[in-house]
Design an enzyme around this catalytic site. Structure first.
Site, PDB file in Angstrom:
ATOM      1  N   GLU A  82       0.853  -1.194   0.000  1.00  0.00           N
ATOM      2  CA  GLU A  82       0.000   0.000   0.000  1.00  0.00           C
ATOM      3  C   GLU A  82       0.886   1.240   0.000  1.00  0.00           C
ATOM      4  O   GLU A  82       1.779   1.386   0.841  1.00  0.00           O
ATOM      5  CB  GLU A  82      -0.954   0.055   1.203  1.00  0.00           C
ATOM      6  N   GLU A 107       4.708   4.988   3.787  1.00  0.00           N
ATOM      7  CA  GLU A 107       4.232   6.374   3.974  1.00  0.00           C
ATOM      8  C   GLU A 107       5.434   7.184   4.454  1.00  0.00           C
ATOM      9  O   GLU A 107       6.306   6.662   5.143  1.00  0.00           O
ATOM     10  CB  GLU A 107       3.081   6.381   5.007  1.00  0.00           C
ATOM     11  N   ASP A 157      -2.087  12.121  -3.834  1.00  0.00           N
ATOM     12  CA  ASP A 157      -2.212  13.583  -3.980  1.00  0.00           C
ATOM     13  C   ASP A 157      -2.399  13.920  -5.456  1.00  0.00           C
ATOM     14  O   ASP A 157      -1.573  13.547  -6.285  1.00  0.00           O
ATOM     15  CB  ASP A 157      -0.932  14.265  -3.470  1.00  0.00           C
ATOM     16  N   LYS A 161      -2.603  21.751  -9.736  1.00  0.00           N
ATOM     17  CA  LYS A 161      -2.130  22.780 -10.670  1.00  0.00           C
ATOM     18  C   LYS A 161      -1.266  22.163 -11.762  1.00  0.00           C
ATOM     19  O   LYS A 161      -0.448  21.286 -11.486  1.00  0.00           O
ATOM     20  CB  LYS A 161      -1.299  23.828  -9.912  1.00  0.00           C
ATOM     21  N   ASP A 193     -10.585  10.873  -6.115  1.00  0.00           N
ATOM     22  CA  ASP A 193     -11.831  11.639  -6.158  1.00  0.00           C
ATOM     23  C   ASP A 193     -11.671  12.870  -7.049  1.00  0.00           C
ATOM     24  O   ASP A 193     -12.470  13.791  -6.978  1.00  0.00           O
ATOM     25  CB  ASP A 193     -12.270  12.059  -4.744  1.00  0.00           C
ATOM     26  N   THR A 228     -13.954   5.948   3.122  1.00  0.00           N
ATOM     27  CA  THR A 228     -13.380   6.810   4.164  1.00  0.00           C
ATOM     28  C   THR A 228     -14.430   7.854   4.554  1.00  0.00           C
ATOM     29  O   THR A 228     -15.363   8.105   3.792  1.00  0.00           O
ATOM     30  CB  THR A 228     -12.122   7.543   3.657  1.00  0.00           C
ATOM     31  N   LYS A 229     -14.225   8.499   5.738  1.00  0.00           N
ATOM     32  CA  LYS A 229     -15.160   9.537   6.198  1.00  0.00           C
ATOM     33  C   LYS A 229     -15.234  10.652   5.165  1.00  0.00           C
ATOM     34  O   LYS A 229     -16.298  11.123   4.789  1.00  0.00           O
ATOM     35  CB  LYS A 229     -14.668  10.130   7.534  1.00  0.00           C
ATOM     36  N   PHE A 230     -14.070  11.020   4.679  1.00  0.00           N
ATOM     37  CA  PHE A 230     -13.941  12.090   3.696  1.00  0.00           C
ATOM     38  C   PHE A 230     -14.723  11.746   2.416  1.00  0.00           C
ATOM     39  O   PHE A 230     -15.447  12.562   1.858  1.00  0.00           O
ATOM     40  CB  PHE A 230     -12.443  12.243   3.399  1.00  0.00           C
ATOM     41  N   GLU A 231     -14.607  10.462   2.026  1.00  0.00           N
ATOM     42  CA  GLU A 231     -15.257  10.004   0.799  1.00  0.00           C
ATOM     43  C   GLU A 231     -16.783   9.995   0.970  1.00  0.00           C
ATOM     44  O   GLU A 231     -17.511  10.439   0.083  1.00  0.00           O
ATOM     45  CB  GLU A 231     -14.737   8.589   0.499  1.00  0.00           C
TER      46      GLU A 231
HETATM   47  C1  LIG Z   1      -3.855  12.418  -0.126  1.00  0.00           C
HETATM   48  S1  LIG Z   1      -3.032  11.342   0.953  1.00  0.00           S
HETATM   49  C2  LIG Z   1      -4.088   9.897   0.945  1.00  0.00           C
HETATM   50  C3  LIG Z   1      -3.925   9.071   2.166  1.00  0.00           C
HETATM   51  C4  LIG Z   1      -4.740   7.762   2.245  1.00  0.00           C
HETATM   52  N1  LIG Z   1      -4.361   6.826   1.212  1.00  0.00           N
HETATM   53  C5  LIG Z   1      -6.238   8.015   2.236  1.00  0.00           C
HETATM   54  O1  LIG Z   1      -6.905   7.442   1.376  1.00  0.00           O
HETATM   55  O2  LIG Z   1      -6.706   8.762   3.086  1.00  0.00           O
HETATM   56  C6  LIG Z   1      -1.613  10.773   0.015  1.00  0.00           C
HETATM   57  C7  LIG Z   1      -0.518  10.215   0.906  1.00  0.00           C
HETATM   58  O3  LIG Z   1       0.528   9.693   0.092  1.00  0.00           O
HETATM   59  C8  LIG Z   1       1.768   9.938   0.736  1.00  0.00           C
HETATM   60  N2  LIG Z   1       2.817   9.902  -0.303  1.00  0.00           N
HETATM   61  C9  LIG Z   1       2.889  10.712  -1.398  1.00  0.00           C
HETATM   62  N3  LIG Z   1       3.956  10.389  -2.138  1.00  0.00           N
HETATM   63  C10 LIG Z   1       4.583   9.360  -1.504  1.00  0.00           C
HETATM   64  C11 LIG Z   1       5.758   8.618  -1.774  1.00  0.00           C
HETATM   65  N4  LIG Z   1       6.503   8.871  -2.858  1.00  0.00           N
HETATM   66  N5  LIG Z   1       6.123   7.646  -0.916  1.00  0.00           N
HETATM   67  C12 LIG Z   1       5.367   7.387   0.192  1.00  0.00           C
HETATM   68  N6  LIG Z   1       4.238   8.062   0.500  1.00  0.00           N
HETATM   69  C13 LIG Z   1       3.850   9.045  -0.327  1.00  0.00           C
HETATM   70  C14 LIG Z   1       1.574  11.317   1.370  1.00  0.00           C
HETATM   71  O4  LIG Z   1       2.456  11.529   2.451  1.00  0.00           O
HETATM   72  C15 LIG Z   1       0.115  11.255   1.812  1.00  0.00           C
HETATM   73  O5  LIG Z   1      -0.019  10.829   3.143  1.00  0.00           O
END
Ligand SMILES: C[S@@+](CC[C@H](N)C(=O)[O-])C[C@H]1O[C@@H](n2cnc3c(N)ncnc32)[C@H](O)[C@@H]1O
Length: 249
Positions: A82, A107, A157, A161, A193, A228-231
């Site tokens: 994951e 992470e 993420d 932009k 999303d 997820t809650k957000f979703e």
């Molecule tokens: C928008 S959050 C989504 C978190 C979770 N998957 C969720 O559904 O709530 C994206 C996560 O990916 C992590 N992340 C981004 N690029 C990464 C990388 N290259 N290696 C490890 N984690 C990464 C960020 O730190 C962030 O916590």
């Protein structure tokens, strides 16, 4: 930047060193990263979970290949990676729902690592291990080829932009690297999303000749992925979520 005084001296110095190292590396090698390390504040519970749980469930980053069967203590289980688990709520739920699978959760964000370690210990989960590092380097140096049965990338993420699109995790080169680590028949499951990112991911995955879409375009949400809650909040507001599930030929 958050107040460092609020974080324990050990963790604030670790976070500072990590941030400095990443920034120096980015300047030296000009490799664009898909994340920016935030000065997240650790709760007392996360701090305790890190201290108590890391020795058992954490795997330190190194440039040595992992033996996945050995780190999970069993060979017969499916092995799922994951990427970017955030606070780890979905990871913990899925690991509980699928006890025959082992989850290597990666992470960069320290409070997220603390949060997942807390869930692991509270729920007595045995099938999760955590690496706190950039997944690109984890794939390059730690994961053997043909070792994974699946990959989960939930809500990466979107880097909205246009000038930040180069920071998006899902790029042709990254997917090629990921494909080397998948067994034949193993899957990549991405959920987002952000419609424009969904279209981007669809194009990148479709262009990779080693992959085959399991759906005509977007997939039904697989039942193992919890809302997820957000979703749920987004769905109530009429926002969409797109799941993409491709398999390695
Ligand atoms: C928008 S959050 C989504 C978190 C979770 N998957 C969720 O559904 O709530 C994206 C996560 O990916 C992590 N992340 C981004 N690029 C990464 C990388 N290259 N290696 C490890 N984690 C990464 C960020 O730190 C962030 O916590």
């Amino acid at each position: 930047m958050g107040s460092l005084a609020a974080i324990s001296p050990i963790h604030s110095s670790t976070i500072l060193v990590m941030t400095e190292l990443l920034e120096t590396e980015e300047k030296q090698h000009r490799r664009i990263r898909s994340f920016v390390l935030r000065q997240g504040r650790l709760t007392k519970g996360q701090e305790r979970a890190l201290e108590m749980g890391w020795p058992q469930f954490g795997i330190n980053y190194s440039e040595h290949l992992l033996d996945l069967d050995q780190i999970f203590g069993r060979a017969e289980s499916g092995k799922i990676l994951e990427i970017g688990f955030g606070m780890g709520e979905s990871t913990a739920k899925i690991a509980q729902t699928l006890p025959d699978y082992d989850f290597l959760a990666v992470e960069v964000h320290t409070p997220g690592v603390g949060s997942l370690l807390k869930l692991i210990q509270e729920q007595v989960l045995t099938n999760i291990r955590i690496i706190q590092h950039d997944v690109v380097e984890v794939l390059q140096h730690m994961l053997p080829d043909n070792s994974l049965d699946g990959v989960h990338i939930f809500f990466p993420d979107p880097w909205h932009k246009k000038r930040h699109h180069k920071r998006r995790l899902i790029q042709a080169e990254f997917i090629k690297l990921l494909c080397c680590k998948l067994k034949s028949g193993a899957y990549i499951h991405v959920a987002t999303d952000w419609q424009e990112y969904a279209e981007w991911v669809f194009e990148v995955l479709t262009a990779e000749l080693q992959l085959k879409n399991t759906a005509k375009d977007y997939a039904e949400k697989p039942s193992y992925r919890p809302l997820t809650k957000f979703e749920s909040r987004g769905i109530k507001l009429g926002h969409g979520v797109w799941d993409l599930v491709f398999v390695r030929k």
